[in-house]
Design a protein around this motif. Structure first.
Motif, short mmCIF file in Angstrom:
data_model
loop_
_atom_site.label_atom_id
_atom_site.label_comp_id
_atom_site.label_asym_id
_atom_site.label_seq_id
_atom_site.Cartn_x
_atom_site.Cartn_y
_atom_site.Cartn_z
N LEU A 31 -13.88 -6.15 -13.76
CA LEU A 31 -14.81 -5.03 -13.75
C LEU A 31 -16.08 -5.37 -14.51
N SER A 32 -15.92 -6.10 -15.60
CA SER A 32 -17.08 -6.50 -16.40
C SER A 32 -18.00 -7.42 -15.61
N ALA A 35 -19.77 -5.42 -12.95
CA ALA A 35 -20.82 -4.59 -13.53
C ALA A 35 -22.08 -5.40 -13.82
N SER A 39 -25.51 -5.04 -11.13
CA SER A 39 -26.63 -4.31 -11.71
C SER A 39 -27.96 -4.87 -11.21
N SER A 45 -30.23 0.18 -15.70
CA SER A 45 -29.10 -0.01 -14.79
C SER A 45 -28.04 -0.90 -15.41
N ARG A 46 -28.46 -1.96 -16.06
CA ARG A 46 -27.49 -2.87 -16.67
C ARG A 46 -26.70 -2.17 -17.77
N ASN A 49 -24.16 0.39 -16.20
CA ASN A 49 -23.01 -0.24 -15.55
C ASN A 49 -22.05 -0.88 -16.55
N VAL A 50 -22.59 -1.58 -17.53
CA VAL A 50 -21.68 -2.24 -18.48
C VAL A 50 -21.03 -1.22 -19.40
N ILE A 52 -20.03 1.75 -18.49
CA ILE A 52 -18.89 2.25 -17.70
C ILE A 52 -17.75 1.25 -17.72
N SER A 53 -18.07 -0.03 -17.51
CA SER A 53 -17.01 -1.05 -17.46
C SER A 53 -16.32 -1.19 -18.81
N ILE A 110 -20.92 -9.80 -20.67
CA ILE A 110 -21.95 -8.82 -21.04
C ILE A 110 -22.89 -9.42 -22.08
#
Length: 213
Positions: A31-32, A35, A39, A45-46, A49-50, A52-53, A110
């Motif tokens: 998921l990471s 994400a 993105s 956006s980045r 998304n991260v 959430i992950s 990330i």
């Protein structure tokens, strides 16, 4: 007591069911990566998304960590000199360490992506993850008092996930999942900090010896 605890580590490492945690770690890492890759180049956006992950990973790893508290040999070791509470707290520590390692693995892609200096409130996200994992372990500790097979782990994880799903219906100042740029972010995380001792206290109750009359 320290010597006894250290002596427990190796047999408990071998006895714990690590498969749920391993699966959760692999899924969370996936998921990471998704994400990061999915993105668009904008920092907003980045970050979204991260975030959430990272949050989903904390929930998945917490639910999986609870399986470590299920002692399938409960009935055969009940009469040993080592009390249940010590065995369960040792299992708890092992589960926390394993979940923590899995969660920080999630952060590796990330960190690489955010090497350009884009801000990410990691301390607040660590706090959220800690509360999630401890709450999941608390649910599992009570389920483990009732059963000694994998179904107890499933019940603990299900209760935790239901609690998590319940937070999605909260609104306004009670919403615990604000975005980073939300003005209520600092206030919400003061509530997260205040909530941290609650699962610890309940976990201590769940890990107590079982009195048999």
């Amino acid at each position: 007591m320290t010597r006894v605890t250290l002596a427990l580590v190796r047999p408990l490492v071998l006895a714990v069911d690590w498969i749920p945690l391993a699966v959760a770690a692999v899924v969370s890492l996936g998921l990471s990566v998704v994400a990061v890759v999915a993105s668009d180049p904008s920092p907003e956006s980045r970050v979204m998304n991260v975030t959430i992950s990272i949050r989903v990973s904390a929930i998945l790893l917490g639910a999986a960590a609870g399986f470590a508290l299920v002692d399938r040999a409960t009935r055969t070791v009940a009469a040993t000199p080592v009390p249940r509470w010590l065995r369960q707290w040792t299992r708890t520590l092992l589960a926390v360490v394993a979940a923590g390692v899995g969660w920080f693995l999630v952060l590796i892609p990330i960190w690489v992506t955010f090497a350009d200096g884009t801000a990410l409130p990691l301390a607040a996200l660590v706090l959220e993850a800690a509360v999630c994992v401890l709450t999941a372990l608390m649910c599992a500790s009570f389920a483990a008092r009732r059963g000694s097979d994998r179904s107890a782990g499933v019940i603990g994880a299900a209760v935790f996930l239901l609690l998590g799903a319940g937070t999605l219906f909260l609104t306004g100042s009670l919403w615990p999942w604000p975005w980073i740029d939300d003005p209520v972010w600092p206030d919400v995380h003061r509530w997260w900090l205040a909530a941290l001792p609650v699962p610890l206290v309940l976990l201590a109750i769940g890990n107590r010896d079982i009195l048999r009359g």
